[in-house]
Design a protein around this motif. Sequence first.
Motif, PDB file in Angstrom:
ATOM      1  N   SER A 259       0.822  -1.221   0.000  1.00 25.99           N
ATOM      2  CA  SER A 259       0.000   0.000   0.000  1.00 25.99           C
ATOM      3  C   SER A 259       0.851   1.264   0.000  1.00 25.99           C
ATOM      4  CB  SER A 259      -0.931   0.007   1.219  1.00 25.99           C
ATOM      5  OG  SER A 259      -0.197   0.204   2.421  1.00 25.99           O
ATOM      6  N   LEU A 260       2.110   1.126   0.402  1.00 27.44           N
ATOM      7  CA  LEU A 260       3.032   2.266   0.376  1.00 27.44           C
ATOM      8  C   LEU A 260       3.759   2.388  -0.959  1.00 27.44           C
ATOM      9  CD1 LEU A 260       4.644   1.957   3.945  1.00 27.44           C
ATOM     10  CD2 LEU A 260       2.772   3.453   3.236  1.00 27.44           C
ATOM     11  N   GLY A 261       3.431   1.500  -1.874  1.00 28.27           N
ATOM     12  CA  GLY A 261       4.069   1.534  -3.185  1.00 28.27           C
ATOM     13  C   GLY A 261       5.296   0.661  -3.287  1.00 28.27           C
ATOM     14  N   ILE A 262       5.544  -0.159  -2.257  1.00 28.81           N
ATOM     15  CA  ILE A 262       6.686  -1.077  -2.271  1.00 28.81           C
ATOM     16  C   ILE A 262       6.217  -2.378  -2.918  1.00 28.81           C
ATOM     17  CG2 ILE A 262       8.392  -2.276  -0.857  1.00 28.81           C
ATOM     18  CD1 ILE A 262       7.825  -0.210   1.350  1.00 28.81           C
ATOM     19  N   ASP A 263       6.790  -2.736  -4.036  1.00 30.33           N
ATOM     20  CA  ASP A 263       6.311  -3.918  -4.738  1.00 30.33           C
ATOM     21  C   ASP A 263       7.459  -4.860  -5.069  1.00 30.33           C
ATOM     22  OD1 ASP A 263       5.826  -1.939  -7.779  1.00 30.33           O
ATOM     23  OD2 ASP A 263       7.622  -2.506  -6.666  1.00 30.33           O
ATOM     24  N   LYS A 264       7.169  -5.765  -5.983  1.00 32.17           N
ATOM     25  CA  LYS A 264       8.124  -6.788  -6.412  1.00 32.17           C
ATOM     26  C   LYS A 264       8.531  -7.670  -5.229  1.00 32.17           C
ATOM     27  CE  LYS A 264       8.305  -5.275 -10.688  1.00 32.17           C
ATOM     28  NZ  LYS A 264       7.796  -6.056 -11.816  1.00 32.17           N
ATOM     29  N   TYR A 265       9.855  -7.858  -5.068  1.00 32.67           N
ATOM     30  CA  TYR A 265      10.351  -8.760  -4.043  1.00 32.67           C
ATOM     31  C   TYR A 265      10.642  -8.062  -2.721  1.00 32.67           C
ATOM     32  CZ  TYR A 265      10.964 -12.638  -7.304  1.00 32.67           C
ATOM     33  OH  TYR A 265      10.747 -13.666  -8.190  1.00 32.67           O
ATOM     34  N   TRP A 266      10.490  -6.752  -2.662  1.00 36.25           N
ATOM     35  CA  TRP A 266      10.869  -6.040  -1.438  1.00 36.25           C
ATOM     36  C   TRP A 266      10.036  -6.428  -0.225  1.00 36.25           C
ATOM     37  CZ3 TRP A 266      15.498  -4.447  -1.408  1.00 36.25           C
ATOM     38  CH2 TRP A 266      16.098  -3.936  -2.556  1.00 36.25           C
ATOM     39  N   PRO A 267       8.718  -6.549  -0.321  1.00 42.21           N
ATOM     40  CA  PRO A 267       7.963  -6.985   0.854  1.00 42.21           C
ATOM     41  C   PRO A 267       8.395  -8.363   1.354  1.00 42.21           C
ATOM     42  CG  PRO A 267       6.491  -5.997  -0.754  1.00 42.21           C
ATOM     43  CD  PRO A 267       7.824  -6.157  -1.424  1.00 42.21           C
ATOM     44  N   ALA A 268       8.675  -9.283   0.417  1.00 42.54           N
ATOM     45  CA  ALA A 268       9.152 -10.606   0.819  1.00 42.54           C
ATOM     46  C   ALA A 268      10.512 -10.502   1.495  1.00 42.54           C
ATOM     47  CB  ALA A 268       9.226 -11.537  -0.393  1.00 42.54           C
ATOM     48  N   PHE A 269      11.335  -9.548   1.023  1.00 42.84           N
ATOM     49  CA  PHE A 269      12.646  -9.340   1.636  1.00 42.84           C
ATOM     50  C   PHE A 269      12.490  -8.838   3.067  1.00 42.84           C
ATOM     51  CE2 PHE A 269      16.331  -6.569   2.507  1.00 42.84           C
ATOM     52  CZ  PHE A 269      17.339  -7.525   2.418  1.00 42.84           C
ATOM     53  N   ILE A 270      11.474  -8.010   3.316  1.00 39.64           N
ATOM     54  CA  ILE A 270      11.205  -7.535   4.677  1.00 39.64           C
ATOM     55  C   ILE A 270      10.912  -8.710   5.596  1.00 39.64           C
ATOM     56  CG2 ILE A 270       9.576  -6.235   6.107  1.00 39.64           C
ATOM     57  CD1 ILE A 270       9.317  -4.229   3.850  1.00 39.64           C
ATOM     58  N   LEU A 271      10.117  -9.682   5.102  1.00 45.70           N
ATOM     59  CA  LEU A 271       9.813 -10.862   5.902  1.00 45.70           C
ATOM     60  C   LEU A 271      11.082 -11.666   6.194  1.00 45.70           C
ATOM     61  CD1 LEU A 271       6.506 -12.191   4.277  1.00 45.70           C
ATOM     62  CD2 LEU A 271       6.767 -10.885   6.396  1.00 45.70           C
ATOM     63  N   SER A 272      11.991 -11.743   5.226  1.00 45.33           N
ATOM     64  CA  SER A 272      13.239 -12.472   5.442  1.00 45.33           C
ATOM     65  C   SER A 272      14.104 -11.783   6.494  1.00 45.33           C
ATOM     66  CB  SER A 272      14.018 -12.596   4.128  1.00 45.33           C
ATOM     67  OG  SER A 272      13.336 -13.393   3.206  1.00 45.33           O
ATOM     68  N   ASP A 381     -10.935  -2.958   6.374  1.00 45.74           N
ATOM     69  CA  ASP A 381     -12.063  -2.704   5.475  1.00 45.74           C
ATOM     70  C   ASP A 381     -12.800  -1.421   5.853  1.00 45.74           C
ATOM     71  OD1 ASP A 381     -11.631  -4.958   3.910  1.00 45.74           O
ATOM     72  OD2 ASP A 381     -12.890  -6.240   5.164  1.00 45.74           O
ATOM     73  N   GLN A 382     -12.955  -1.181   7.168  1.00 43.04           N
ATOM     74  CA  GLN A 382     -13.696  -0.012   7.622  1.00 43.04           C
ATOM     75  C   GLN A 382     -12.924   1.288   7.436  1.00 43.04           C
ATOM     76  OE1 GLN A 382     -16.977  -0.116   8.767  1.00 43.04           O
ATOM     77  NE2 GLN A 382     -16.773  -2.218   8.015  1.00 43.04           N
ATOM     78  N   THR A 383     -11.619   1.242   7.629  1.00 40.08           N
ATOM     79  CA  THR A 383     -10.797   2.462   7.565  1.00 40.08           C
ATOM     80  C   THR A 383     -10.061   2.614   6.241  1.00 40.08           C
ATOM     81  OG1 THR A 383      -8.889   1.319   8.560  1.00 40.08           O
ATOM     82  CG2 THR A 383     -10.459   2.375  10.060  1.00 40.08           C
ATOM     83  N   ASN A 384     -10.023   1.526   5.458  1.00 43.63           N
ATOM     84  CA  ASN A 384      -9.247   1.513   4.217  1.00 43.63           C
ATOM     85  C   ASN A 384      -7.783   1.859   4.490  1.00 43.63           C
ATOM     86  OD1 ASN A 384      -9.031   1.074   1.447  1.00 43.63           O
ATOM     87  ND2 ASN A 384      -9.257   3.253   0.955  1.00 43.63           N
ATOM     88  N   ASN A 385      -7.283   1.360   5.614  1.00 45.01           N
ATOM     89  CA  ASN A 385      -5.920   1.660   6.039  1.00 45.01           C
ATOM     90  C   ASN A 385      -5.368   0.439   6.773  1.00 45.01           C
ATOM     91  OD1 ASN A 385      -3.510   2.688   6.938  1.00 45.01           O
ATOM     92  ND2 ASN A 385      -4.426   4.107   8.418  1.00 45.01           N
ATOM     93  N   PHE A 386      -4.302  -0.159   6.246  1.00 39.39           N
ATOM     94  CA  PHE A 386      -3.709  -1.337   6.882  1.00 39.39           C
ATOM     95  C   PHE A 386      -3.102  -1.012   8.239  1.00 39.39           C
ATOM     96  CE2 PHE A 386      -3.796  -2.910   2.496  1.00 39.39           C
ATOM     97  CZ  PHE A 386      -4.297  -4.185   2.701  1.00 39.39           C
TER      98      PHE A 386
END
Length: 445
Positions: A259-272, A381-386
């Motif tokens: 939702s912040l515009g971080i895509d591709k493999y970067w979110p998975a890298f955060i989990l690692s 869902d209610q706030t539209n904000n993760f």
Amino acid sequence: MKSRRVGPPDGGYGWVVVASAFFAMGLTGAVLKNFGLFFLEIQSHFGVLTSTTSWVSSTTIAMFHIGAPAASALTLRFSQRVVIVVGGVLCTLGMSLASLDINLPWLYLTMGVLEGTGISFSWVPAISMVNHYFSRWRPIAYAIASSGECVLAIVFSPLLKWLIEKYSWQGALLIIGGLQFNLCVCGALMRPLEATRASQTNLKESAEDSAAALPPKKKAVFRCSLLKKPELLLYILFAIFAAAGFFIPTLFLVPFANSLGIDKYWPAFILSVMAVADLVGRLFCGWLANMRLLRNLQLLTMVTMLQGVVLLLLPISHDYWSVLVFALLYGFLFGCMVAIHVTSIVDIVSLEGFDSGLGLFMLFRSIGGFIGPPAGGWLVDQTNNFGAAFYLSGVCLVTSAVFVVLVDRLVQRRKSVEAAGHQTIHYEGDGDTGKIEGLIVAQES
């Protein structure tokens, strides 16, 4: 006749048990922690709301906990080895059948019920085995075993992302099912402790002495009566609120990053990266607990409170690096918490009641695990904000820390009473001078 009892080996084959538990926890916990990678894929595939998709992981988490008393009872009835093998078969069936992609309720049944029960049947006996094989080195042994969840999570995060892109999320689930079949191998390595004790004792003693050395079989029953202990009841409240909190971040961190515009493999890298921090936290806290500088429950209070504060601050992140920093802090504190929150059950119910206590702890913790993710999804869902999901998570964890404080006070009070009960004051009087001297003598039990 002098009674002999064989204590935990604190080494030897116990380290093989630790290695087996390492992979058992990795093949279960690491998969569960990476469910967030499937979240958006499943949501877009079925075109449903965030809260509706959350029920897949929520059902898995709930069955993981609800199955714990059954896993504990079956462990006492048969052995850890048998139950772990059954858990491996259930995990393989759950993920393989989920890959058929029939409909969303089918995922609730397969990824939820079957996979969750399989995780419970693999995870609970593995933890039980480690705690029974170790005493002095129990915190660090458990920390090493539980670190398998972190090490495999580091590997699984980019691997699952690649598998989803290469073979779709259905194909990735099928491959995970095949990997989890190795849980049966982990179970085969779990040599029952009773048999080990018996074989060692028979070399030195007669058959009569060997029977005396083993714990009476009539004690190996599931003890629901432990619920009468106020310390355990308060610890269960801690478990409910903590579970409602710490299952939310792993599920919503990837969508939050996207939702912040971080895509591709970067979110998975955060989990690692978070998994690396988790690993460091477990080993550090296990070592710190072995140093006995603080009581386990004191240490648990501190790390749980700090973890809640970090999650309350995480939604202020607006770029990749700030998310990464908070994810690192959360992962480290999560690892510290996991390293001691199960072994602390021994302080509350003793080692004899550990299997039953763990089963009850996991059973009631399912309430938080079942409610937390859907509640977080509903807020999104209610706030539209993760970020709303992380606020809920932080509040739950801070609240749970309060219950640990109360548990620690009750445990210390009980120990003080028990210590006083083991001492009597013997008075000796001098008939001539009237002088009375008090001598504290240990009371025989």
